[in-house]
Scaffold this motif. Structure first.
Motif, PDB file in Angstrom:
ATOM      1  N   ILE A   8       0.817  -1.214   0.000  1.00 52.03           N
ATOM      2  CA  ILE A   8       0.000   0.000   0.000  1.00 52.03           C
ATOM      3  C   ILE A   8       0.851   1.266   0.000  1.00 52.03           C
ATOM      4  O   ILE A   8       0.578   2.225  -0.729  1.00 52.03           O
ATOM      5  N   VAL A   9       1.915   1.277   0.802  1.00 48.70           N
ATOM      6  CA  VAL A   9       2.675   2.529   1.008  1.00 48.70           C
ATOM      7  C   VAL A   9       4.011   2.553   0.255  1.00 48.70           C
ATOM      8  O   VAL A   9       4.816   3.463   0.455  1.00 48.70           O
ATOM      9  N   TYR A  10       4.233   1.600  -0.650  1.00 42.27           N
ATOM     10  CA  TYR A  10       5.550   1.444  -1.256  1.00 42.27           C
ATOM     11  C   TYR A  10       6.122   2.681  -1.966  1.00 42.27           C
ATOM     12  O   TYR A  10       7.311   2.972  -1.820  1.00 42.27           O
ATOM     13  N   PRO A  11       5.345   3.446  -2.775  1.00 35.57           N
ATOM     14  CA  PRO A  11       5.933   4.594  -3.477  1.00 35.57           C
ATOM     15  C   PRO A  11       6.649   5.589  -2.555  1.00 35.57           C
ATOM     16  O   PRO A  11       7.659   6.182  -2.944  1.00 35.57           O
ATOM     17  N   PHE A  12       6.178   5.750  -1.335  1.00 39.66           N
ATOM     18  CA  PHE A  12       6.837   6.653  -0.388  1.00 39.66           C
ATOM     19  C   PHE A  12       8.186   6.102   0.064  1.00 39.66           C
ATOM     20  O   PHE A  12       9.119   6.848   0.355  1.00 39.66           O
ATOM     21  N   ASP A  13       8.298   4.767   0.137  1.00 34.52           N
ATOM     22  CA  ASP A  13       9.565   4.145   0.503  1.00 34.52           C
ATOM     23  C   ASP A  13      10.604   4.397  -0.581  1.00 34.52           C
ATOM     24  O   ASP A  13      11.764   4.713  -0.297  1.00 34.52           O
TER      25      ASP A  13
END
Length: 313
Positions: free
Chosen positions: A233-238
């Motif tokens: 869900i949050v991968y692009p921010f990583d």
């Protein structure tokens, strides 16, 4: 005898929170040691501008190819490159995360009718705990990323202390917190979702097996599912966080292809989509999902088992 009673009384008051801190530190240490190679490959993928494809002239083309190439070019030790700051990061993060989470849960359990918002309570406590843990441990993450990002043939830093002194001397203290915003945007809700999903899956497992306690198998399965879902869900921010952490570090990236330059979180996301397409935001997702599934399972399982051991002792 009086001194002993005072010490025993103090120990009893602080033992629960101290147990959570110790279990969190042990969980962070063991998980990091076992999963560091996956993290190194993930970071190399995230920082590569060229497509991760067998049909393209790129340095890294797949998980297995990257693993073998790193072994051939840099040796097995490269898979644990940046391991010392990574351990400092994991131990600090694990201690702060589980300690804070336990404190927040205890505070919210005193609120009236809070049991009606069981999973929301775990999400809020996890988000708060994640935010505190990120801020405390973030400088170690920046140092680790720099050490992993540099080529073994063009080394800029000779270790943790040298990298810290070089950043302070050549750049500025605020560099240690480069990428903090996308990290908070990613990891704060990520931690909240992780705890909420973990609680949800452990409850489902207990209902399915008619159990009452969270056992080893429950922790492993629930932790795996929670890690996989939340990281996706949050991968692009990583990805944005890693790219922001190497800004100004072009000289250490020789031999890795084109250097990615950006100014801030929104510019990083926009430039990634412009140059690499939407799929660029998910570059390195597969090793990240493997890592997230493994680390989350280990993270919660080791934590629960160490807690159990501390209660017995």
């Amino acid at each position: 005898m009086r001194i002993r009673r005072i010490i025993m009384g103090f120990s009893q008051k602080t033992e629960p929170n101290l147990d959570h801190a110790i279990a969190g530190a042990a969980s962070g240490f063991i998980t990091r040691f076992l999963c560091q190679p996956l993290d190194v490959i993930k970071i190399r993928f995230q920082l590569q501008v060229e497509p991760i494809s067998k049909c393209h002239i790129s340095k890294y083309k797949s998980v297995s190819q990257a693993f073998l190439l790193i072994l051939r070019e840099e040796g097995i030790s490269a898979l644990w490159k940046g391991h010392i700051p990574a351990q400092l990061l994991s131990i600090t993060y694990g201690t702060a995360q589980f300690y804070s989470y336990n404190v927040f849960i205890k505070m919210m359990q005193k609120l009236p009718k809070i049991e009606q918002w069981n999973h929301s309570m775990h999400f809020i406590a996890g988000t708060g705990a994640g935010s505190i843990a990120i801020i405390i441990s973030f400088p170690f993450d920046t140092v680790r990323t720099r050490l992993v990002a540099q080529s073994s043939n063009h080394q800029v830093y000779n270790g943790v202390l040298h990298s810290c002194s070089s950043i302070l001397r050549q750049e500025s203290p605020k560099v240690f917190f480069s990428g903090l915003l996308p990290t908070l945007l990613q990891n704060a809700p990520h931690t909240g979702l992780q705890f909420a999903f973990y609680k949800f899956f452990t409850d489902c497992y207990k209902r399915y097996t008619s159990g009452t306690d969270t056992n080893f198998y429950n922790s492993m399965l629930s932790g795996s599912a929670a890690g996989f879902i939340t990281k996706t869900i949050v991968y692009p921010f990583d990805l944005a966080r890693k790219r922001l952490q190497i800004q100004g570090f072009q000289h250490g990236r020789k031999g890795f292809g084109k250097f990615f330059q950006c100014n801030g979180l929104l510019d990083c996301l926009k430039m990634t989509v412009k140059e690499e397409g939407i799929q660029g935001l998910f570059k390195g997702l597969v090793p990240t999902q493997i890592k997230a599934t493994t680390t989350s399972a280990l993270h919660f399982t080791v934590y629960e088992q160490v807690l159990l051991l501390l209660r017995i002792l």
